[in-house]
Design an enzyme around this catalytic site. Structure first.
Site, PDB file in Angstrom:
ATOM      1  N   ASP A 158      28.610  36.565  45.717  1.00 29.72           N
ATOM      2  CA  ASP A 158      28.512  37.097  47.068  1.00 29.72           C
ATOM      3  C   ASP A 158      28.597  38.608  47.133  1.00 29.72           C
ATOM      4  O   ASP A 158      29.331  39.240  46.377  1.00 29.72           O
ATOM      5  CB  ASP A 158      29.614  36.486  47.945  1.00 29.72           C
ATOM      6  CG  ASP A 158      29.303  35.038  48.281  1.00 29.72           C
ATOM      7  OD1 ASP A 158      28.239  34.809  48.887  1.00 29.72           O
ATOM      8  OD2 ASP A 158      30.093  34.157  47.913  1.00 29.72           O
ATOM      9  N   GLU A 171      26.952  25.326  57.107  1.00 28.85           N
ATOM     10  CA  GLU A 171      27.679  25.415  55.845  1.00 28.85           C
ATOM     11  C   GLU A 171      28.998  26.111  56.087  1.00 28.85           C
ATOM     12  O   GLU A 171      29.040  27.272  56.456  1.00 28.85           O
ATOM     13  CB  GLU A 171      26.875  26.202  54.826  1.00 28.85           C
ATOM     14  CG  GLU A 171      25.818  25.336  54.196  1.00 28.85           C
ATOM     15  CD  GLU A 171      24.588  26.137  53.882  1.00 28.85           C
ATOM     16  OE1 GLU A 171      24.734  27.301  53.497  1.00 28.85           O
ATOM     17  OE2 GLU A 171      23.504  25.590  54.048  1.00 28.85           O
TER      18      GLU A 171
END
Ligand SMILES: Cc1ncc(COP(=O)(O)O)c(C=O)c1O
Lengths: 255, 393
Positions: free
Chosen positions: A58, A47
């Site tokens: 995140d 990814e």
């Protein structure tokens, strides 16, 4: 056939190891060498993170890598330039993971077309909900043979998991716990129960677990009932410490 | 035309809920329940009682005679500065704390820039005995020390946002991350008409008490409910949404939105979102935002911390795009001068955010018999240091 679909079917017994990294980190021109080394180290899928100024889902590790990448001058355009010849060297599935705004600014169709030209197989866009995808973008993804990957969490209702399953064409990204990326707590009975519960639902799309996987133990726990696992923050930390040296050393510790 | 939110959570092309799946259960729970809860009789009763007895509503609609004379038109000030805690922000936090209780949440999180929304949130948490965590950019903590102290006195925990540019947008990111990490017991009290649906609509409804009161008060004073213009400053857009709310679909009433130009719209140090922004996604909402060509969100600038936000609520993005709203931007210096002028002419020291709305009269002319209502969104106590520095007081 799309490379992700192929990989998911290849060997029913095999647990897949997928690695996330932020493009343009630690050095702007590291993108291609990292991808090549990951494939050589036996990683099954990659990814490629498209850096964003405000990565809501995140934790600190990926936030910081995104900031550095942006300072390094990474842009969507530059990523596609770096990846221009990637399919001459690499054959495992490649996905792009990125927040929606930079893709929207690039132009969704133009972005998807570039992905196709480059040899990208799927997209993970955490802040593009499945409803919006179905309403506005499904046809475009189809046109360029890009598989959409959606997230589920321990709080996602069974009904919604089924809806996400039917919109999924590759795998479902199973977020391990109620947390942003980079959790370091390991998995307890709660997570194990959740992995088991969802794996028994008889879904069409295989489950690949992400968030909080950092070593052999968490990889094994995450994949006991699922098809594979994704490592992000732990790999970014390796890059921070060692640069692009000894990527094989990192993956060897995992499995 | 309808300028209110539609059933899908959009104002024209703007709005929606572009959120990571981790937030879906909480946002969906809110979406399903907010209208029903707000319409419950017991909710209405408690909300109105607190607005009256605790906040001090209704706030006066004051005819500013000397200020009006200066500009040769009729200017009314809606005195939100007289609300408890000194700004309109508390209308929303009272509503949302009651909402959180009915949803069974025990832990409250909020973001804050200047600290006004943080103080208003800490206040209602003290009132209700709920845990309160406020995220605030590290840079804002340093420049808004008195509000940090107020929050602490009220029992809140203030957590510095150290990511990104360390200001309001990053504090909002941190609050959202906290909500992802605490999906069960936590309610996020957002401070403006921003964020994913249903937040913009919910916050606008809580603030709509402002125009509800204006209609009654203006009828008393002018024999009509509708002014010719309503004027408000826009950061995220909550005080503006409150003042516009009952006039949105009444096109006889002109809507004027005032943004912070900072050092000038083209100076590179500005927060004039409508002039500088493009369509995109910020904090879960499709709206206008300041960003690079590559879609990275940029850091705005204004002397006023409350207007220092790179986006604008979806209601306002739609007012801009459809032309229903007239958007004017005002520089730091113009706003500061207007703040001083109102102080001298009317004995009211406004917040610097509010001073932006007052500054338009220097350039935007109105007819002598126009009735113009300006939202006096907050008082200037929190800004004294900035006034002192700017004017060498
Ligand atoms: C007095 C005052 N007015 C206006 C604003 C801007 O917010 P909004 O546009 O949501 O009303 C703030 C924000 O802190 C404020 O404190």
């Amino acid at each position: 056939m799309n490379r992700i679909k192929q990989k998911l079917q290849e060997d029913p017994q095999k647990k897949l190891l997928s690695i996330y990294f932020t493009a343009g980190y630690p050095q702007p021109e590291n993108t291609v060498p990292i991808i090549e080394d990951l494939e050589k180290s036996g990683v099954d899928m990659i990814e490629i993170g498209l850096p964003f100024s405000d990565p809501l889902a995140d934790g600190p590790t990926i936030q910081e890598s995104s900031q550095v990448a942006l300072k390094n001058g990474m842009t969507t355009q530059r990523l596609f330039e770096q990846l221009k010849d990637i399919r001459k060297a690499v054959s495992i599935p490649l996905l792009i993971m990125g927040y929606f705004n930079p893709i929207l600014q690039f132009g969704v169709e133009k972005f998807c077309q570039k992905c196709k030209e480059t040899g990208i197989d799927g997209l993970i866009i955490p802040d593009l909900p499945v409803e919006e995808y179905l309403l506005q973008y499904k046809e475009i993804f189809r046109k360029y043979d890009l598989l959409p990957v959606f997230l589920i969490t321990p709080q996602t209702s069974e009904e919604r998991i089924r809806a996400i399953d039917s919109a999924s064409e590759g795998f479902i990204y199973m977020v391990s716990s109620a947390s942003v990326t980079g959790g370091t707590g390991g998995f307890g009975p709660e997570q194990k129960a959740y992995f088991e519960r969802v794996s028994k639902m008889g879904l069409n799309a295989p489950l690949i677990v992400g968030f909080g996987i950092k070593d052999a133990e968490t990889f094994e726990q995450a994949t006991a009932n699922t098809k594979g696992a994704i490592i992000g923050s732990a790999f970014i930390k390796h890059l921070t410490k060692h640069g692009t040296r000894n990527i094989a050393g990192f993956t060897r510790i995992i499995r | 035309m309808n300028y209110q939110v539609n059933e899908k959570g959009y104002y024209g092309d703007f709005g929606g809920a572009f959120i990571p799946e981790m937030l879906y259960p909480n946002v969906e729970e809110l979406r399903k329940n907010y209208l029903n809860i707000m319409q419950e009789e017991s909710f209405q009763k408690e909300f109105n009682q607190l607005l009256k007895d605790y906040v001090g509503r209704p706030t006066p609609l004051y005819y500013a005679e000397r200020f009006s004379k200066n500009y040769n038109t009729k200017i009314y000030l809606k005195r939100e500065d007289l609300c408890h805690t000194g700004a309109h922000k508390v209308n929303n936090t009272i509503g949302q704390i009651l909402m959180a209780k009915r949803l069974g949440k025990s832990r409250i999180i909020a973001e804050t820039g200047a600290g006004q929304h943080g103080v208003a949130t800490a206040t209602v948490c003290a009132l209700m005995g709920l845990e309160c965590i406020v995220y605030m950019g590290e840079i804002d903590i340093a420049r808004q020390a008195p509000n940090v102290a107020r929050m602490k006195m009220l029992g809140a925990t203030v957590i510095p946002a150290r990511s990104g540019s360390k200001t309001l947008k990053d504090a909002t990111n941190e609050a959202i991350r906290d909500w992802i990490n605490n999906p069960m017991d936590t309610h996020y009290i957002i401070g403006s008409v921003v964020g994913p649906h249903p937040y913009p609509d919910m916050v606008a409804r809580f603030q709509s008490v402002i125009s509800e009161e204006v209609k009654k008060q203006l009828l008393e004073k002018e024999g009509r409910e509708d002014p010719d213009f309503v004027v408000a400053c826009v950061g995220g857009g909550s005080n503006a949404a409150g003042l516009y709310y009952h006039y949105l679909n009444n096109e006889k009433v002109g809507i004027i939105a005032v943004e912070a130009a900072g050092e000038g719209v083209l100076s590179g140090k500005s927060a004039a979102t409508s002039a500088l922004g493009k369509e995109g996604i910020i904090h879960g909402s499709k709206t206008l935002l300041m960003q690079t060509q590559d879609g990275q969100i940029t850091e705005p600038y204004s002397i006023s911390a409350g207007l220092d936000y790179p986006g604008v609520g979806p209601m306002h993005a739609n007012l801009f795009k459809t032309g229903r709203g007239e958007f004017i931007s005002v520089t730091d210096a113009e706003a500061m001068a207007a703040g001083l002028e109102l102080s001298k002419l009317e004995g009211i020291i406004p917040a610097i955010e509010t001073a932006h709305a007052l500054a338009i009269f220097e350039t935007r002319r109105f007819k002598e018999d126009d009735v113009v209502v300006v939202n006096l969104s907050g008082r200037g106590d929190k800004d004294l240091n900035t006034y002192i520095e700017h004017f060498n007081l």
